[in-house]
Scaffold this motif. Structure first.
Motif, PDB file in Angstrom:
ATOM      1  N   SER A  49      -8.632 -10.580   4.054  1.00 33.20           N
ATOM      2  CA  SER A  49      -7.233 -10.826   3.719  1.00 33.20           C
ATOM      3  C   SER A  49      -6.710  -9.905   3.046  1.00 33.20           C
ATOM      4  CB  SER A  49      -7.681 -11.576   2.022  1.00 33.20           C
ATOM      5  OG  SER A  49      -8.656 -11.143   1.419  1.00 33.20           O
ATOM      6  N   VAL A  50      -6.926  -8.769   2.947  1.00 38.80           N
ATOM      7  CA  VAL A  50      -6.415  -7.190   3.608  1.00 38.80           C
ATOM      8  C   VAL A  50      -4.726  -7.185   3.470  1.00 38.80           C
ATOM      9  CG1 VAL A  50      -6.331  -6.405   5.654  1.00 38.80           C
ATOM     10  CG2 VAL A  50      -6.921  -4.757   3.391  1.00 38.80           C
ATOM     11  N   ARG A  51      -3.834  -7.473   4.192  1.00 37.62           N
ATOM     12  CA  ARG A  51      -2.510  -7.804   3.985  1.00 37.62           C
ATOM     13  C   ARG A  51      -1.836  -9.718   4.815  1.00 37.62           C
ATOM     14  NH1 ARG A  51      -4.016  -3.026   6.331  1.00 37.62           N
ATOM     15  NH2 ARG A  51      -4.647  -4.370   7.761  1.00 37.62           N
ATOM     16  N   SER A 163      -4.674   0.360  -6.788  1.00 36.77           N
ATOM     17  CA  SER A 163      -3.161  -0.719  -7.008  1.00 36.77           C
ATOM     18  C   SER A 163      -2.855  -2.355  -6.178  1.00 36.77           C
ATOM     19  CB  SER A 163      -2.262  -0.186  -7.660  1.00 36.77           C
ATOM     20  OG  SER A 163      -2.008   0.239  -6.989  1.00 36.77           O
ATOM     21  N   TYR A 164      -2.985  -1.492  -4.859  1.00 37.42           N
ATOM     22  CA  TYR A 164      -2.272  -2.159  -3.219  1.00 37.42           C
ATOM     23  C   TYR A 164      -3.622  -3.012  -3.151  1.00 37.42           C
ATOM     24  CZ  TYR A 164      -4.602   2.058  -0.812  1.00 37.42           C
ATOM     25  OH  TYR A 164      -4.846   2.824  -0.616  1.00 37.42           O
ATOM     26  N   CYS A 165      -4.759  -2.837  -3.604  1.00 33.55           N
ATOM     27  CA  CYS A 165      -6.114  -3.728  -2.759  1.00 33.55           C
ATOM     28  C   CYS A 165      -6.765  -4.836  -3.024  1.00 33.55           C
ATOM     29  CB  CYS A 165      -6.966  -1.958  -2.400  1.00 33.55           C
ATOM     30  SG  CYS A 165      -7.787  -3.021  -1.296  1.00 33.55           S
ATOM     31  N   PHE A 265      -5.312   9.141   3.555  1.00 34.17           N
ATOM     32  CA  PHE A 265      -4.146   9.630   2.620  1.00 34.17           C
ATOM     33  C   PHE A 265      -3.074   8.553   1.883  1.00 34.17           C
ATOM     34  CE2 PHE A 265       0.024  10.721   3.902  1.00 34.17           C
ATOM     35  CZ  PHE A 265      -0.127  10.445   5.066  1.00 34.17           C
ATOM     36  N   GLN A 266      -2.876   7.766   2.937  1.00 34.28           N
ATOM     37  CA  GLN A 266      -2.232   6.281   1.807  1.00 34.28           C
ATOM     38  C   GLN A 266      -0.778   6.842   2.015  1.00 34.28           C
ATOM     39  OE1 GLN A 266      -3.661   3.896   3.187  1.00 34.28           O
ATOM     40  NE2 GLN A 266      -5.856   4.080   2.279  1.00 34.28           N
ATOM     41  N   ALA A 267      -0.229   7.639   1.172  1.00 39.73           N
ATOM     42  CA  ALA A 267       1.002   7.851   0.562  1.00 39.73           C
ATOM     43  C   ALA A 267       1.036   9.801   0.204  1.00 39.73           C
ATOM     44  CB  ALA A 267       1.405   7.515  -0.051  1.00 39.73           C
ATOM     45  N   ILE A 305      -1.840   4.808   6.862  1.00 38.43           N
ATOM     46  CA  ILE A 305      -1.388   4.924   5.478  1.00 38.43           C
ATOM     47  C   ILE A 305      -0.057   3.930   5.470  1.00 38.43           C
ATOM     48  CG2 ILE A 305       1.545   6.305   5.772  1.00 38.43           C
ATOM     49  CD1 ILE A 305       0.187   7.782   7.886  1.00 38.43           C
ATOM     50  N   ILE A 306       0.530   3.909   4.294  1.00 40.60           N
ATOM     51  CA  ILE A 306       0.821   2.929   3.479  1.00 40.60           C
ATOM     52  C   ILE A 306       2.590   3.124   3.864  1.00 40.60           C
ATOM     53  CG2 ILE A 306       1.320   0.517   2.012  1.00 40.60           C
ATOM     54  CD1 ILE A 306      -1.647   0.762   1.594  1.00 40.60           C
ATOM     55  N   VAL A 307       3.414   2.413   4.377  1.00 40.40           N
ATOM     56  CA  VAL A 307       4.814   2.512   4.056  1.00 40.40           C
ATOM     57  C   VAL A 307       5.400   1.285   2.694  1.00 40.40           C
ATOM     58  CG1 VAL A 307       7.126   2.863   5.276  1.00 40.40           C
ATOM     59  CG2 VAL A 307       4.869   3.500   6.451  1.00 40.40           C
ATOM     60  N   THR A 334      -1.542   2.643  10.250  1.00 36.03           N
ATOM     61  CA  THR A 334       0.177   2.656   9.657  1.00 36.03           C
ATOM     62  C   THR A 334       0.456   1.323   9.628  1.00 36.03           C
ATOM     63  OG1 THR A 334       1.484   2.800  11.677  1.00 36.03           O
ATOM     64  CG2 THR A 334       1.079   4.452  10.832  1.00 36.03           C
ATOM     65  N   PHE A 335       0.548   0.662   7.902  1.00 36.94           N
ATOM     66  CA  PHE A 335       0.990  -0.726   7.484  1.00 36.94           C
ATOM     67  C   PHE A 335       2.033  -0.665   7.063  1.00 36.94           C
ATOM     68  CE2 PHE A 335      -3.517   0.435   7.545  1.00 36.94           C
ATOM     69  CZ  PHE A 335      -4.571  -0.691   8.845  1.00 36.94           C
ATOM     70  N   LEU A 336       2.888  -1.719   6.260  1.00 40.32           N
ATOM     71  CA  LEU A 336       3.628  -2.060   6.017  1.00 40.32           C
ATOM     72  C   LEU A 336       2.937  -2.755   4.898  1.00 40.32           C
ATOM     73  CD1 LEU A 336       7.189  -4.016   7.336  1.00 40.32           C
ATOM     74  CD2 LEU A 336       6.978  -1.909   6.296  1.00 40.32           C
ATOM     75  N   TYR A 337       3.107  -2.489   3.438  1.00 34.25           N
ATOM     76  CA  TYR A 337       2.678  -2.772   2.212  1.00 34.25           C
ATOM     77  C   TYR A 337       2.816  -4.307   1.989  1.00 34.25           C
ATOM     78  CZ  TYR A 337       1.931  -4.483  -2.555  1.00 34.25           C
ATOM     79  OH  TYR A 337       2.047  -4.957  -3.325  1.00 34.25           O
ATOM     80  N   SER A 338       1.679  -4.629   1.881  1.00 29.49           N
ATOM     81  CA  SER A 338       1.914  -6.311   1.317  1.00 29.49           C
ATOM     82  C   SER A 338       0.935  -6.564   0.221  1.00 29.49           C
ATOM     83  CB  SER A 338       0.660  -6.988   2.619  1.00 29.49           C
ATOM     84  OG  SER A 338       0.743  -7.960   2.685  1.00 29.49           O
ATOM     85  N   PRO A 339       1.713  -7.345  -0.927  1.00 36.76           N
ATOM     86  CA  PRO A 339       1.860  -7.661  -2.299  1.00 36.76           C
ATOM     87  C   PRO A 339       0.574  -8.238  -1.888  1.00 36.76           C
ATOM     88  CG  PRO A 339       3.681  -7.869  -2.372  1.00 36.76           C
ATOM     89  CD  PRO A 339       3.779  -7.852  -0.619  1.00 36.76           C
TER      90      PRO A 339
HETATM   91  N1  5AD Z   1      -0.511  -3.470   2.009  1.00 30.53           N
HETATM   92  C1  5AD Z   1      -0.236  -2.616   3.141  1.00 30.53           C
HETATM   93  N2  5AD Z   1      -1.427  -2.105   3.672  1.00 30.53           N
HETATM   94  C2  5AD Z   1      -3.125  -2.185   2.743  1.00 30.53           C
HETATM   95  N3  5AD Z   1      -4.498  -1.933   2.934  1.00 30.53           N
HETATM   96  C3  5AD Z   1      -4.654  -2.019   2.269  1.00 30.53           C
HETATM   97  N4  5AD Z   1      -4.067  -2.856   1.406  1.00 30.53           N
HETATM   98  C4  5AD Z   1      -3.243  -3.278   1.924  1.00 30.53           C
HETATM   99  C5  5AD Z   1      -1.866  -3.848   1.480  1.00 30.53           C
HETATM  100  N5  5AD Z   1      -2.302  -4.619   0.447  1.00 30.53           N
HETATM  101  C6  5AD Z   1      -4.430  -1.131   4.101  1.00 30.53           C
HETATM  102  C7  5AD Z   1      -4.701   0.728   3.594  1.00 30.53           C
HETATM  103  C8  5AD Z   1      -6.154   0.610   3.781  1.00 30.53           C
HETATM  104  C9  5AD Z   1      -6.041  -0.190   5.498  1.00 30.53           C
HETATM  105  C10 5AD Z   1      -7.814  -0.426   5.609  1.00 30.53           C
HETATM  106  O1  5AD Z   1      -5.603  -0.772   4.995  1.00 30.53           O
HETATM  107  O2  5AD Z   1      -4.270   1.863   4.259  1.00 30.53           O
HETATM  108  O3  5AD Z   1      -6.807   2.237   3.690  1.00 30.53           O
END
Ligand code: 5AD
Ligand code: SF4
Length: 439
Positions: A49-51, A163-165, A265-267, A305-307, A334-339
């Motif tokens: 359920s990470v994203r 905070s995003y995780c 490093f995420q950001a 990395i989260i964008v 690389t991941f797009l941020y997902s709430p």
């Molecule tokens: N949105 C996007 N990417 C995320 N990750 C973790 N939570 C989120 C989220 N809410 C990414 C981070 C982490 C990887 C396993 O998944 O980059 O290191």
């Protein structure tokens, strides 16, 4: 005739290891594992359920099993892993044909739940978190392993609350496995012919941190490095704030530790790192990279990395691009941020459009591709050590293995080489793998 189960796994390496344990438990309960849902009496999904996308996939997949359940009402369907932990009973309500839900701390109760579902047609959900003693039983112990490499879990859970995780919410608090048990398991695996061990945990760097009598992660690596017959050691994943000098220095002193580190490093901007609750600044991170490169000049780095984190503007994003260039990552996830529900970031204000985020994401991919290509091409004409893992998927006459930097190499060779480290001259660097000649 034995009953049959079909198990499908989504998500990270932790889930893959959990699935090994699920399979072992069901086999011990008399089931036979099959590779098609159509033949199965029991279907299990181990979920991520990470994203949001990963979570939606679970419901999509469950939908596919509905016709099977209509055809065969005695079919048992169960869901485990992070979505199960998060949703619990709600999942049973959302998916009427689902029989059971088991959370991340309750894998050991699966056979009991399956039995209840079979005998009493009772639906069930178990998602409570367990105390340390019960959880210590959750570290799957391998007694038989036939591959060249093996994953060994050293800790589970996470206390960091980035905070995003969602991970700390669905995997619970950090717990380390006793070092004696880890060392004993690695010795057993090596005796069975395993050449490479990857130590696993959400944040292996904080291994042993909660127990005054436990050794540090660097000390654990030192102890494992001394095991005769073990050829290579790796670990994942690391949190930059817990990367101690003692651990960094292992890359210069331990001959079996592969010269590769995955260090998310995420950001790149301090403002966003703070909002992410990462516990380090850009300069803190760069100082650790500098030391890593000093003690181990040929180390290859990869990252996450989260964008599009809430409020990330163009200046913040530039800082991320700059980091990619400055550090020179061989690869990046690389991941797009997902709430995610329950996380702090889900409540943060976000003024950037989806279009802006996508454009930034594409720019990052383009830059990373350029950086990766130049790093991988620098291997051409070099002779590298490859630990041979198996027959190549690319061509019949080829085998494949990995470099210390974790790059796949395909080359012509016999399957007798499996498990050995050989020298290979690299001829070409493609997107997913190198091609070379055995020398
Ligand atoms: N949105 C996007 N990417 C995320 N990750 C973790 N939570 C989120 C989220 N809410 C990414 C981070 C982490 C990887 C396993 O998944 O980059 O290191
Ligand atoms: Fe999630 Fe942060 Fe823990 Fe990694 S360290 S699992 S990103 S909370």
């Amino acid at each position: 005739m034995s009953k049959k189960f079909f198990l499908e796994t989504f998500g990270c390496q932790m889930n893959i290891v959990d699935s090994e344990q699920i399979a072992a438990l069901m086999i011990a309960a008399g089931y036979l594992q099959v590779d098609s849902a159509k033949q199965a009496d029991l279907i299990l999904l181990n979920t991520c359920s990470v994203r949001d996308k990963a979570e939606r996939k679970v419901y999509g997949h469950l939908g596919r099993f509905k016709p099977l359940k209509e055809e065969r009402p005695n079919l048992i369907i169960g869901v485990g892993g992070c979505v199960a932990q998060q949703e619990g009973e709600k999942m049973l309500a959302k998916v009427p044909f689902l029989n059971l839900v088991f959370g991340t701390h309750n894998i050991h109760r699966l056979p009991e739940l399956v039995q209840q579902a079979e005998e009493k047609r009772k639906r069930g959900s178990v998602t409570e978190f367990h105390d340390r003693d019960t959880r210590l039983n959750l570290f799957p112990e391998r007694t038989v392993q036939e591959s060249v490499n093996s994953f060994v879990t050293v800790m589970q859970g996470c206390d960091n609350f980035c905070s995003y995780c969602i991970v700390p919410h669905v995997r619970g608090r950090e717990i380390s496995r006793p070092s004696d048990e880890v060392i004993a398991e690695v010795k057993t695996l090596v005796q069975q012919g395993v050449s490479e061990i990857t130590l696993l945990g959400q944040n292996v760097n904080s291994y042993g941190g909660k127990d005054d009598n436990e050794i540090s992660f660097a000390q654990l690596l030192q102890r494992l490095n001394d095991i005769n017959g073990l050829q290579r050691l790796r670990f994942a994943t690391s949190h930059p704030k817990d990367m101690t000098n003692e651990l960094i220095d292992c890359f210069g002193t331990l001959d079996k530790l592969c010269h590769h580190i995955h260090l998310p490093f995420q950001a790149g901007s301090d403002r966003i790192l703070k909002l992410m609750n990462r516990g380090y600044t850009r300069n803190d991170y760069l100082a650790k990279v500098k030391r890593l490169k000093e003690v181990c000049p040929d180390i290859r780095m990869t990252t996450d990395i989260i964008v599009g984190f809430p409020g990330e503007d163009e200046e913040d994003f530039q800082a991320t691009l700059d980091m990619v260039e400055q550090v020179g990552y061989a690869d990046a996830y690389t991941f797009l941020y997902s709430p995610r529900v329950e996380t702090a970031a889900a409540k943060m204000e976000d003024n950037q459009s989806a279009h802006q985020k996508q454009q930034r994401f594409d720019r990052l991919l383009e830059l990373q591709h350029k950086v990766s290509t130049s790093i991988w091409q620098s291997d051409i004409d070099e002779v590298v050590d490859v630990l041979v893992e198996g027959k190549s998927k690319r061509e019949e006459s080829q085998v494949f293995g990995r470099t210390p930097s974790n790059r796949i190499v395909n080359f012509a060779g016999s399957t007798d080489l499996i498990g050995k480290i050989v020298k290979v001259k690299i001829n070409a660097a493609y997107r997913n793998a190198h091609v070379g000649d055995l020398i």
